[in-house]
Write a protein that holds these residues in place. Structure first.
Motif, PDB file in Angstrom:
ATOM      1  N   ILE A 327       0.816  -1.212   0.000  1.00 46.88           N
ATOM      2  CA  ILE A 327       0.000   0.000   0.000  1.00 46.88           C
ATOM      3  C   ILE A 327       0.850   1.262   0.000  1.00 46.88           C
ATOM      4  O   ILE A 327       0.346   2.352   0.178  1.00 46.88           O
ATOM      5  CB  ILE A 327      -0.948   0.020   1.212  1.00 46.88           C
ATOM      6  N   GLY A 328       2.163   1.123  -0.175  1.00 47.91           N
ATOM      7  CA  GLY A 328       3.018   2.298  -0.177  1.00 47.91           C
ATOM      8  C   GLY A 328       4.432   1.923  -0.541  1.00 47.91           C
ATOM      9  O   GLY A 328       4.723   0.776  -0.878  1.00 47.91           O
ATOM     10  N   ARG A 329       5.325   2.863  -0.465  1.00 46.96           N
ATOM     11  CA  ARG A 329       6.703   2.652  -0.895  1.00 46.96           C
ATOM     12  C   ARG A 329       7.653   2.382   0.257  1.00 46.96           C
ATOM     13  O   ARG A 329       8.799   2.010   0.044  1.00 46.96           O
ATOM     14  CB  ARG A 329       7.178   3.886  -1.671  1.00 46.96           C
ATOM     15  N   LYS A 330       7.216   2.607   1.474  1.00 47.22           N
ATOM     16  CA  LYS A 330       8.109   2.437   2.613  1.00 47.22           C
ATOM     17  C   LYS A 330       8.393   0.964   2.876  1.00 47.22           C
ATOM     18  O   LYS A 330       7.516   0.119   2.750  1.00 47.22           O
ATOM     19  CB  LYS A 330       7.510   3.090   3.859  1.00 47.22           C
ATOM     20  N   ASP A 353       5.544  -5.431   9.734  1.00 45.58           N
ATOM     21  CA  ASP A 353       4.742  -4.206   9.747  1.00 45.58           C
ATOM     22  C   ASP A 353       5.238  -3.239   8.687  1.00 45.58           C
ATOM     23  O   ASP A 353       6.446  -3.045   8.521  1.00 45.58           O
ATOM     24  CB  ASP A 353       4.824  -3.526  11.122  1.00 45.58           C
ATOM     25  N   GLY A 354       4.290  -2.622   8.007  1.00 42.96           N
ATOM     26  CA  GLY A 354       4.621  -1.602   7.027  1.00 42.96           C
ATOM     27  C   GLY A 354       3.719  -0.398   7.197  1.00 42.96           C
ATOM     28  O   GLY A 354       2.722  -0.432   7.911  1.00 42.96           O
ATOM     29  N   GLU A 355       4.085   0.679   6.526  1.00 39.10           N
ATOM     30  CA  GLU A 355       3.287   1.895   6.595  1.00 39.10           C
ATOM     31  C   GLU A 355       3.155   2.491   5.206  1.00 39.10           C
ATOM     32  O   GLU A 355       4.160   2.675   4.497  1.00 39.10           O
ATOM     33  CB  GLU A 355       3.921   2.912   7.540  1.00 39.10           C
ATOM     34  N   GLY A 356       1.936   2.746   4.789  1.00 38.20           N
ATOM     35  CA  GLY A 356       1.697   3.338   3.486  1.00 38.20           C
ATOM     36  C   GLY A 356       2.091   4.802   3.447  1.00 38.20           C
ATOM     37  O   GLY A 356       2.352   5.425   4.478  1.00 38.20           O
ATOM     38  N   LYS A 357       2.098   5.375   2.257  1.00 39.37           N
ATOM     39  CA  LYS A 357       2.550   6.758   2.104  1.00 39.37           C
ATOM     40  C   LYS A 357       1.580   7.750   2.734  1.00 39.37           C
ATOM     41  O   LYS A 357       1.949   8.901   2.988  1.00 39.37           O
ATOM     42  CB  LYS A 357       2.736   7.082   0.626  1.00 39.37           C
ATOM     43  N   ASN A 358       0.369   7.307   3.037  1.00 43.76           N
ATOM     44  CA  ASN A 358      -0.599   8.180   3.698  1.00 43.76           C
ATOM     45  C   ASN A 358      -0.833   7.779   5.156  1.00 43.76           C
ATOM     46  O   ASN A 358      -1.841   8.150   5.755  1.00 43.76           O
ATOM     47  CB  ASN A 358      -1.922   8.173   2.933  1.00 43.76           C
TER      48      ASN A 358
END
Length: 508
Positions: A327-330, A353-358
């Motif tokens: 859901i993002g690039r991170k 765990d990941g975090e999307g750009k928003n």
């Protein structure tokens, strides 16, 4: 990275069957904590208990804490007036509820005895307190292979007012209660001061010698007095030396102390405590300087080594494409969440765990394994288990309702994307107990993966799911007493739905 599995039991307990017994033997009490001759009828503790030999299953892998060869023992309706000791026939699945006055938790069982603690009322400053202060045992009848509660014996009574544990409910993953292996009893009790109840140093009682042992070692200010970081295993006690920052082993036969883990590979502050054990090894997670390592200590060779390096973990996750964010690039972060021992392999549940750009949250769980008796073993993905955990593509979507948050119980309104639909709770030689989303019934349910058949099925209410985790001695570290397992079971931060959200609970 500190991710702790908090597993719970809401309202799924066994429906008991069989007779209920209320007769009690004569109250063979003692003072000073030593077992009198009348208590054990002038005999030494049984041979299997003295040797510390544990019962093994037919496959030769599991070492039991709460089982004889024939029965499983656990407490139903624990910490209440209706508490009963349940004897469950492992072959037939039938149960016998036994009334034992003042029973608190089961400590240990083998083919000779069942050990359990009892509570008592004590008054101080006009206030009545419940204190766990005694260890008892009942013999196994060699004809019926059932526990004979009418012949129960008092083994140990603490001298301190605070008892064997600091509070009646202070057992389980955060305490591990009173530990017993058939010969030794280990506990950290409490004693009253003018202002509060303070923890005492660790104490070890030898049932064969009928006395406390190595008091000069344990009664120091150096060792941690937290039972969460202490384990009785292989005739030794493993505990943390706060002054040196080391994990040490105290051999209870000789009193010899050995450094198991140095400060460099044991992170006392961030839950490097022992995660799993086998017959010959103990395992812990090393998170020092943000490392993601699994270490092992060989009890036979008195030797520690890195079992899984951060490099091989990352390499495998990258090869499988598990670190790419959907859901993002991170880039994702990852770490060990739980460990299990089965069939000479260490199984490791990894949370990613990941975090999307928003600011969206992306979360996944996978299970890896590695054989620990083969020097050139490699880290592997458990594809069949991961297939069970994987959230189907048609169910992958962002959720935006109010939920509980990955790193705690705080309310969160971030959108969440779950690649896994649940998690592994425990393992035995034959089965893996999971907690999964059942999309058809729109609820989260216990489920069992059968290693023998490769099949997965959901357990229905009233099924014997509790026994599926508690009989395996290797994996007892996750719980303590069976009644404490799944204490905070319904946690939506591990599930790909909103069945357990704050809003859903508020509506109920």
């Amino acid at each position: 990275m500190k991710v702790i599995v908090s597993l719970t039991a809401a309202a799924l307990f066994f429906a008991g069957c069989g007779g209920e017994y209320s007769g009690l033997s004569a109250d063979n009490r003692i003072s000073g904590g030593a077992v009198s001759a009348s208590v054990v009828s002038g005999q030494v503790v049984s041979a299997s208990a003295v040797s510390g030999q544990a019962v093994s299953d037919t496959g030769g892998y599991s070492r039991y804490t709460y089982c004889s060869d024939w029965n499983l023992y656990y407490i139903k309706d624990c910490y209440s007036e209706d508490a009963r000791l349940v004897e469950r026939d492992l072959e037939k699945g039938s149960e016998r509820k036994i009334r034992v006055k003042r029973i608190h938790e089961v400590c240990y069982a083998d083919n000779d005895w069942v050990y359990y603690t009892k509570e008592a009322e004590r008054e101080r400053d006009g206030e009545v307190r419940f204190v766990v202060d005694e260890v008892w045992r009942s013999p196994i009848n060699k004809n019926s292979f059932q526990m004979d509660q009418t012949a129960e014996e008092l083994v140990l009574r603490t001298e301190n007012e605070g008892g064997l544990v600091l509070s009646i409910g202070h057992v389980g993953i955060y305490h591990r209660g009173v530990q017993c292996d058939g010969r030794y009893i280990v506990f950290v009790g409490g004693e009253y001061t003018e202002e509060d109840v303070l923890e005492t140093p660790p104490r070890v009682y030898d049932m064969q010698k009928r006395s406390y042992v190595w008091e000069e070692i344990f009664r120091t200010d150096s060792f941690s007095d937290s039972m969460e970081e202490m384990i009785l295993w292989g005739g030794s006690v493993f505990l943390h030396d706060d002054e040196k920052g080391e994990l040490v082993r105290v051999n209870l036969e000789t009193g010899e102390m050995t450094t198991v883990a140095s400060e460099e590979n044991y992170d006392h502050l961030y839950s490097s405590s022992i995660s799993a054990v086998s017959e010959t090894n103990i395992f812990w997670r090393n998170t020092k300087e943000e490392k993601r390592e699994i270490w092992q200590y060989d009890l036979r060779e008195n030797k520690s080594s890195c079992f899984v390096t951060e490099e091989e973990l990352r390499k495998l996750l990258e090869q499988r494409g598990l670190l790419k964010c959907s859901i993002g690039r991170k880039e994702h972060t990852y770490g060990y969440e739980a460990c299990f021992v089965r069939a000479n392999r260490l199984y490791m549940q990894v949370v990613i765990d990941g975090e999307g750009k928003n600011g969206e949250v992306c979360q996944n769980r996978v299970v890896l394994s590695k054989e620990f008796r083969t020097p050139d073993a490699v880290l592997e993905c458990e594809d069949k288990l991961n297939e069970c955990l994987s959230n189907p593509k048609e169910r992958l979507k962002l959720f935006s309702k109010k939920w509980d948050g990955i790193y705690g119980r705080q309310p969160c309104r971030k959108k969440a994307y779950f690649k896994a639909r649940g998690f592994c709770a425990s393992m035995t030689e034959d089965e893996c107990l999971m907690y999964l989303e059942n999309s058809e019934k729109k609820k989260n349910m216990p489920a069992v993966y059968d290693f023998r058949t490769g099949s997965l099925r959901y357990l229905q209410k009233g099924e014997d799911w509790l026994s599926r985790y508690t009989y395996d001695r290797n994996n007892r570290m996750l719980s303590g007493d069976p009644g404490e397992f799944f204490e905070d079971y319904e946690v939506c931060d591990r599930m790909p739905n909103n069945y357990d959200t704050i809003e859903a609970k508020e509506k109920d």
